[in-house]
Write an enzyme that holds these catalytic residues in place. Structure first.
Site, PDB file in Angstrom:
ATOM      1  N   LYS A 112       0.817  -1.215   0.000  1.00 20.81           N
ATOM      2  CA  LYS A 112       0.000   0.000   0.000  1.00 20.81           C
ATOM      3  C   LYS A 112       0.852   1.267   0.000  1.00 20.81           C
ATOM      4  CE  LYS A 112      -4.249  -2.077   1.509  1.00 20.81           C
ATOM      5  NZ  LYS A 112      -3.836  -3.493   1.715  1.00 20.81           N
TER       6      LYS A 112
HETATM    7  C1  LIG Z   1      -4.522  -4.632   1.195  1.00 18.40           C
HETATM    8  C2  LIG Z   1      -3.744  -5.899   1.145  1.00 18.40           C
HETATM    9  C3  LIG Z   1      -4.069  -6.953   0.248  1.00 18.40           C
HETATM   10  C4  LIG Z   1      -5.279  -6.902  -0.663  1.00 18.40           C
HETATM   11  O1  LIG Z   1      -5.149  -5.932  -1.663  1.00 18.40           O
HETATM   12  P1  LIG Z   1      -6.429  -5.443  -2.503  1.00 18.40           P
HETATM   13  O2  LIG Z   1      -5.943  -4.341  -3.362  1.00 18.40           O
HETATM   14  O3  LIG Z   1      -7.427  -4.981  -1.471  1.00 18.40           O
HETATM   15  O4  LIG Z   1      -6.931  -6.612  -3.268  1.00 18.40           O
HETATM   16  C5  LIG Z   1      -3.241  -8.066   0.211  1.00 18.40           C
HETATM   17  N1  LIG Z   1      -2.166  -8.169   1.037  1.00 18.40           N
HETATM   18  C6  LIG Z   1      -1.825  -7.188   1.910  1.00 18.40           C
HETATM   19  C7  LIG Z   1      -0.639  -7.376   2.782  1.00 18.40           C
HETATM   20  C8  LIG Z   1      -2.594  -6.012   1.999  1.00 18.40           C
HETATM   21  O5  LIG Z   1      -2.245  -5.040   2.874  1.00 18.40           O
END
Ligand SMILES: *Cc1c(COP(=O)(O)O)cnc(C)c1O
Length: 462
Positions: A112
């Site tokens: 993220k």
């Molecule tokens: C947010 C997240 C996901 C999922 O990602 P999306 O874009 O919501 O599909 C997977 N793994 C981790 C570690 C995350 O923080």
């Protein structure tokens, strides 16, 4: 470049407006009116370039003049300077024909950071020009909140308030939210669950007087600018393995469908992607929908890969919009059906999705077993989310097309699950080694709209 809503009834916006607005007024999600295509020569020319330069070339056509070229280059430099790896998103071989794209070298150790760091810098640049101020309020079950606080701390025109459920996030996640010392970021531990936190944030957005007074803005995963930022690492990794001359496939641990949808955009832009594989944990609504056509939420079951524990996958609406041939009215109808309990896709729409996406599921036991197995086979310590991806990728990959699995978080962010599987407790990387010594700053707050609004009013900078 103009942006339209997936439900077809909201105003058409510029890139900057879509970024600041987040959710469209008709309840839909913004998408570019058309997707720019890169030629094979343009893709080939990305090979070996710095990450920021690839980011510039991939994203520039979407910005529609929001920034000058020089401004955007500066924004990118600031966004990615806090990453602990020169490649930003290094590609590592896991097994013959199987590669791991490490997306956890950012400041909060999850993918993220790629989007949040960028959106922080873009919002600040845009607000500095207009002289406006905004207040970002968000609810988090862990990763999004820490990434947002890290991205916005110290920025001039933005104040950030992140609500998390008291006692229900991991120690690392909590400390990443409570240890930034800058006066413009605020961690609020609410007496309630994640659903309570999210409901109170929604209430604040629906209190229009409050919303206008403090200039409320959101940075959740439906924000188009976040999806766009994630297109870049699909490009760098595919090109490292020989694109545009060789096809590659991707497997993506998926929750809200934001990360994998970025892969779909990369493919539409001309990247030679053979398959995009959706990997879910035991909360497998996306896998069930892609394989049966029925999307019927049935309650979240907490897992050891908590960032994928969802039942309403918000960005899936964007994939549906394309599968329905950009028919906003049809998407709107589907979302009304979802409110009433669920929907079932027609065979044609199911086929359209199957043309782009495959899917698979990984149980709790299989997640742990994959962490154990990969440590033995390749000396690689996976976080539980990445392990879900690796397990599904192994089932789906075919000889002759390299598979890239996205490693979405650092194992040290989920040490309990990793230790339970392997007996090893992963240590924090050097740039955060002192996380447990830093002083914490947090306000415990009631699950009460009035108390929250009063807190935001009092603590935001005027
Ligand atoms: C947010 C997240 C996901 C999922 O990602 P999306 O874009 O919501 O599909 C997977 N793994 C981790 C570690 C995350 O923080």
């Amino acid at each position: 470049m103009k942006y339209v809503s997936t439900r077809g009834r909201a105003p058409v916006l510029s890139f900057e407006e879509a970024m600041m607005t987040g959710l469209a007024r008709d309840g839909g999600l913004y998408l570019p009116e058309s997707i720019p295509v890169m030629s094979a020569d343009e893709i080939a020319a990305l090979e070996g370039l710095p990450y920021e330069e690839v980011a510039f070339r991939v994203m520039w056509p979407f910005l529609g003049g929001a920034f000058t070229e020089a401004e955007f280059r500066e924004i990118l430099a600031r966004a990615y300077k806090g990453f602990a790896h020169e490649a930003k998103a290094p590609l590592k071989q896991l097994a013959p024909g199987h590669f791991l794209l490490e997306l956890f070298h950012g400041p909060t150790l999850a993918f993220k950071d790629f989007a949040m760091q960028l959106i922080g810098q873009m919002m600040q640049a845009s607000l500095a020009k207009s002289g406006k101020r905004i207040t970002i309020v968000g609810a988090t079950s862990g990763d999004t909140g820490s990434a947002a606080m890290e991205a916005f701390r110290g920025l001039e025109n933005v104040d950030v308030f992140i609500l998390y459920p008291h006692g229900r996030v991991s120690d690392v996640q909590r400390r990443q939210m409570t240890t930034p010392s800058e006066a413009n970021v605020h961690a609020l531990a609410i007496d309630g669950t994640f659903d309570d936190a999210q409901a109170r944030v929604k209430d604040m957005f629906n209190d229009f007087d409050f919303r206008d007074e403090v200039g409320l803005a959101g940075v959740n995963s439906i924000n188009w600018a976040r999806v766009l930022a994630q297109v870049v690492y699909y490009s760098t990794s595919a090109v490292s393995l020989g694109a545009p001359h060789r096809k590659v496939s991707f497997t993506v641990p998926t929750g809200n469908f934001g990360d994998i949808f970025a892969g779909y955009i990369a493919k539409e832009m001309g990247l030679p992607i053979e398959r995009l594989v959706v990997a879910t944990n035991q909360n497998d609504i996306l896998h069930r929908c892609l394989s049966t056509g029925a999307y019927i939420p049935d309650g979240v079951r907490p897992s050891i890969s908590p960032s994928m524990d969802i039942q309403v996958s918000s960005n899936f609406e964007r994939a549906l919009y394309f599968a329905y041939g950009k028919d906003g009215a049809a998407v709107s109808e589907l979302m009304d059906e979802l409110k009433a309990g669920g929907f079932t896709l027609s065979q044609g729409v199911k086929d359209a999705l199957a043309a782009a996406f495959d899917s698979g599921r990984c149980s709790e036991d299989e997640t742990s077993a994959t962490i154990t197995r990969v440590l033995g086979a390749s000396a690689e310590l996976l976080c539980p989310h990445s392990a879900v991806g690796v397990k599904v990728a192994d089932e789906q990959r075919v000889q002759g097309v390299p598979m890239i699995t996205l490693a979405t978080a650092h194992p040290a962010k989920f040490p309990d699950a990793v230790e339970a599987a392997t007996g090893l407790r992963p240590g924090l990387p050097p740039h955060m080694a002192d996380l447990f010594e830093r002083p914490e700053r947090v306000t415990r707050i009631a699950n009460d709209l009035g108390a929250l609004e009063a807190h935001v009013r009092e603590h935001r900078r005027k």
